[in-house]
Design a protein around this motif. Structure first.
Motif, PDB file in Angstrom:
ATOM      1  N   THR A  44       0.773  -1.244   0.066  1.00 36.36           N
ATOM      2  CA  THR A  44       0.026   0.061   0.009  1.00 36.36           C
ATOM      3  C   THR A  44       1.108   0.948   0.149  1.00 36.36           C
ATOM      4  O   THR A  44       0.252   1.785  -0.057  1.00 36.36           O
ATOM      5  CB  THR A  44      -0.908  -0.043   1.651  1.00 36.36           C
ATOM      6  N   ALA A  45       1.686   0.815  -0.163  1.00 36.09           N
ATOM      7  CA  ALA A  45       2.779   2.364   0.128  1.00 36.09           C
ATOM      8  C   ALA A  45       3.003   3.188  -1.487  1.00 36.09           C
ATOM      9  O   ALA A  45       2.642   1.711  -2.181  1.00 36.09           O
ATOM     10  CB  ALA A  45       4.430   2.022   0.096  1.00 36.09           C
ATOM     11  N   PRO A  46       3.848   4.088  -1.846  1.00 39.65           N
ATOM     12  CA  PRO A  46       3.415   5.109  -2.713  1.00 39.65           C
ATOM     13  C   PRO A  46       4.080   3.914  -3.726  1.00 39.65           C
ATOM     14  O   PRO A  46       5.458   3.432  -3.241  1.00 39.65           O
ATOM     15  CB  PRO A  46       3.983   6.438  -2.077  1.00 39.65           C
ATOM     16  N   THR A  47       3.891   3.667  -4.773  1.00 38.14           N
ATOM     17  CA  THR A  47       4.588   3.453  -6.184  1.00 38.14           C
ATOM     18  C   THR A  47       6.399   3.382  -5.879  1.00 38.14           C
ATOM     19  O   THR A  47       6.904   3.248  -6.501  1.00 38.14           O
ATOM     20  CB  THR A  47       3.793   3.469  -6.788  1.00 38.14           C
ATOM     21  N   ILE A  48       5.923   5.042  -6.020  1.00 38.49           N
ATOM     22  CA  ILE A  48       7.844   5.359  -6.078  1.00 38.49           C
ATOM     23  C   ILE A  48       8.690   4.887  -4.657  1.00 38.49           C
ATOM     24  O   ILE A  48       9.664   4.437  -5.360  1.00 38.49           O
ATOM     25  CB  ILE A  48       7.773   6.848  -5.888  1.00 38.49           C
ATOM     26  N   MET A  49       8.060   4.247  -3.799  1.00 37.16           N
ATOM     27  CA  MET A  49       9.273   3.657  -3.020  1.00 37.16           C
ATOM     28  C   MET A  49      10.087   2.949  -3.424  1.00 37.16           C
ATOM     29  O   MET A  49      11.299   2.877  -2.906  1.00 37.16           O
ATOM     30  CB  MET A  49       7.891   3.828  -1.522  1.00 37.16           C
ATOM     31  N   PRO A  50       9.950   1.743  -3.676  1.00 38.62           N
ATOM     32  CA  PRO A  50      10.863   1.244  -4.326  1.00 38.62           C
ATOM     33  C   PRO A  50      11.868   1.190  -5.192  1.00 38.62           C
ATOM     34  O   PRO A  50      12.955   1.134  -5.317  1.00 38.62           O
ATOM     35  CB  PRO A  50       9.895   0.441  -5.090  1.00 38.62           C
ATOM     36  N   PHE A  51      11.725   2.259  -6.072  1.00 40.37           N
ATOM     37  CA  PHE A  51      12.472   2.960  -7.000  1.00 40.37           C
ATOM     38  C   PHE A  51      13.148   4.177  -6.671  1.00 40.37           C
ATOM     39  O   PHE A  51      14.680   4.023  -7.071  1.00 40.37           O
ATOM     40  CB  PHE A  51      11.283   3.728  -8.188  1.00 40.37           C
ATOM     41  N   ILE A  52      12.796   4.495  -5.385  1.00 42.21           N
ATOM     42  CA  ILE A  52      13.577   5.394  -4.517  1.00 42.21           C
ATOM     43  C   ILE A  52      15.024   4.509  -3.907  1.00 42.21           C
ATOM     44  O   ILE A  52      15.862   4.700  -3.956  1.00 42.21           O
ATOM     45  CB  ILE A  52      12.592   6.151  -3.240  1.00 42.21           C
ATOM     46  N   GLY A  53      14.208   3.366  -3.785  1.00 45.35           N
ATOM     47  CA  GLY A  53      15.221   2.390  -2.257  1.00 45.35           C
ATOM     48  C   GLY A  53      15.909   1.726  -4.207  1.00 45.35           C
ATOM     49  O   GLY A  53      17.229   1.236  -3.133  1.00 45.35           O
ATOM     50  N   PHE A  54      15.576   1.433  -5.037  1.00 43.98           N
ATOM     51  CA  PHE A  54      16.189   0.857  -6.179  1.00 43.98           C
ATOM     52  C   PHE A  54      17.326   2.131  -6.748  1.00 43.98           C
ATOM     53  O   PHE A  54      19.064   1.678  -6.472  1.00 43.98           O
ATOM     54  CB  PHE A  54      15.703   0.853  -7.346  1.00 43.98           C
ATOM     55  N   PHE A  55      17.410   3.085  -6.396  1.00 42.99           N
ATOM     56  CA  PHE A  55      18.126   4.110  -6.966  1.00 42.99           C
ATOM     57  C   PHE A  55      19.311   4.900  -6.096  1.00 42.99           C
ATOM     58  O   PHE A  55      20.734   4.620  -5.917  1.00 42.99           O
ATOM     59  CB  PHE A  55      17.580   5.283  -7.130  1.00 42.99           C
ATOM     60  N   GLU A  56      18.307   4.636  -4.420  1.00 42.89           N
ATOM     61  CA  GLU A  56      19.559   4.936  -3.165  1.00 42.89           C
ATOM     62  C   GLU A  56      20.321   3.745  -3.226  1.00 42.89           C
ATOM     63  O   GLU A  56      21.799   4.122  -2.902  1.00 42.89           O
ATOM     64  CB  GLU A  56      18.214   5.034  -2.330  1.00 42.89           C
ATOM     65  N   GLU A  57      19.868   2.361  -3.576  1.00 41.90           N
ATOM     66  CA  GLU A  57      21.061   1.162  -3.437  1.00 41.90           C
ATOM     67  C   GLU A  57      21.694   1.347  -4.503  1.00 41.90           C
ATOM     68  O   GLU A  57      23.680   0.974  -4.565  1.00 41.90           O
ATOM     69  CB  GLU A  57      20.378  -0.105  -3.732  1.00 41.90           C
ATOM     70  N   ASN A  99     -13.169   2.992   5.397  1.00 38.61           N
ATOM     71  CA  ASN A  99     -12.032   2.819   4.853  1.00 38.61           C
ATOM     72  C   ASN A  99     -11.394   1.489   5.667  1.00 38.61           C
ATOM     73  O   ASN A  99     -11.593   1.545   6.868  1.00 38.61           O
ATOM     74  CB  ASN A  99     -10.942   3.646   4.611  1.00 38.61           C
ATOM     75  N   GLU A 100     -10.231   0.219   5.562  1.00 36.54           N
ATOM     76  CA  GLU A 100      -9.621  -0.153   5.621  1.00 36.54           C
ATOM     77  C   GLU A 100      -8.407  -0.345   5.960  1.00 36.54           C
ATOM     78  O   GLU A 100      -7.865   0.150   4.809  1.00 36.54           O
ATOM     79  CB  GLU A 100      -9.873  -2.005   4.554  1.00 36.54           C
ATOM     80  N   PRO A 101      -7.913  -0.384   6.807  1.00 36.34           N
ATOM     81  CA  PRO A 101      -6.492  -0.796   7.186  1.00 36.34           C
ATOM     82  C   PRO A 101      -5.594  -0.700   5.726  1.00 36.34           C
ATOM     83  O   PRO A 101      -5.731  -1.892   5.547  1.00 36.34           O
ATOM     84  CB  PRO A 101      -6.032  -0.676   8.552  1.00 36.34           C
ATOM     85  N   GLY A 102      -4.951  -0.223   5.703  1.00 34.88           N
ATOM     86  CA  GLY A 102      -4.266  -0.772   4.377  1.00 34.88           C
ATOM     87  C   GLY A 102      -4.485  -0.781   3.331  1.00 34.88           C
ATOM     88  O   GLY A 102      -3.856  -0.855   2.184  1.00 34.88           O
ATOM     89  N   SER A 103      -5.523   0.033   3.168  1.00 33.17           N
ATOM     90  CA  SER A 103      -6.194   0.418   1.725  1.00 33.17           C
ATOM     91  C   SER A 103      -6.007   1.857   1.409  1.00 33.17           C
ATOM     92  O   SER A 103      -5.491   2.933   1.874  1.00 33.17           O
ATOM     93  CB  SER A 103      -7.559   0.470   1.677  1.00 33.17           C
ATOM     94  N   ARG A 104      -5.375   2.388   0.094  1.00 36.52           N
ATOM     95  CA  ARG A 104      -5.225   3.146  -1.478  1.00 36.52           C
ATOM     96  C   ARG A 104      -6.282   4.403  -0.442  1.00 36.52           C
ATOM     97  O   ARG A 104      -7.355   4.106  -1.184  1.00 36.52           O
ATOM     98  CB  ARG A 104      -4.578   3.243  -2.265  1.00 36.52           C
TER      99      ARG A 104
END
Length: 116
Positions: A44-57, A99-104
């Protein structure tokens, strides 16, 4: 818990400081693994977060940024907001129910909440 898993992901990413020459080379392999783990653990995290992690590494000298922990924080704050709304009886902007917890949340392009 997700917090501990996020901490482990970030600590593994910081191992490059322990092995300076080899570590930066290993970051090439670790970057996609880290991004995938962030995406799987925090769907449920913003889609950009894995990309930030990728480029940060991948980028030299940026391994100190705790991307997985920051993602955990963002998701936790989203879930807390949803729980607060449910306690207050606030319904989804489209009127479909709570809303349900974890939902966007549904956010329109103009920044307002509701269906696209």
């Amino acid at each position: 818990s997700l917090f501990l898993l996020a901490l482990i992901i970030d600590l593994l990413g910081m191992l490059t400081y322990v092995f300076p020459v080899i570590g930066e080379t290993l970051d090439i392999a670790w970057a996609p693994i880290s991004a995938i783990m962030i995406r799987v653990l925090f769907p449920t995290a913003p889609t950009i977060m894995p990309f930030i992690g990728f480029f940060e590494e991948l980028l030299p000298g940026t391994d100190f940024v705790p991307t997985a922990l920051l993602t955990w924080l963002v998701v936790s704050m989203q879930d807390q907001r949803v729980r607060q709304q449910n306690r207050e009886g606030i319904r989804n902007p489209d009127g479909t129910g709570h809303n349900e917890p974890g939902s966007r949340p549904r956010i329109r392009r103009d920044g307002s909440m509701g269906p696209e």
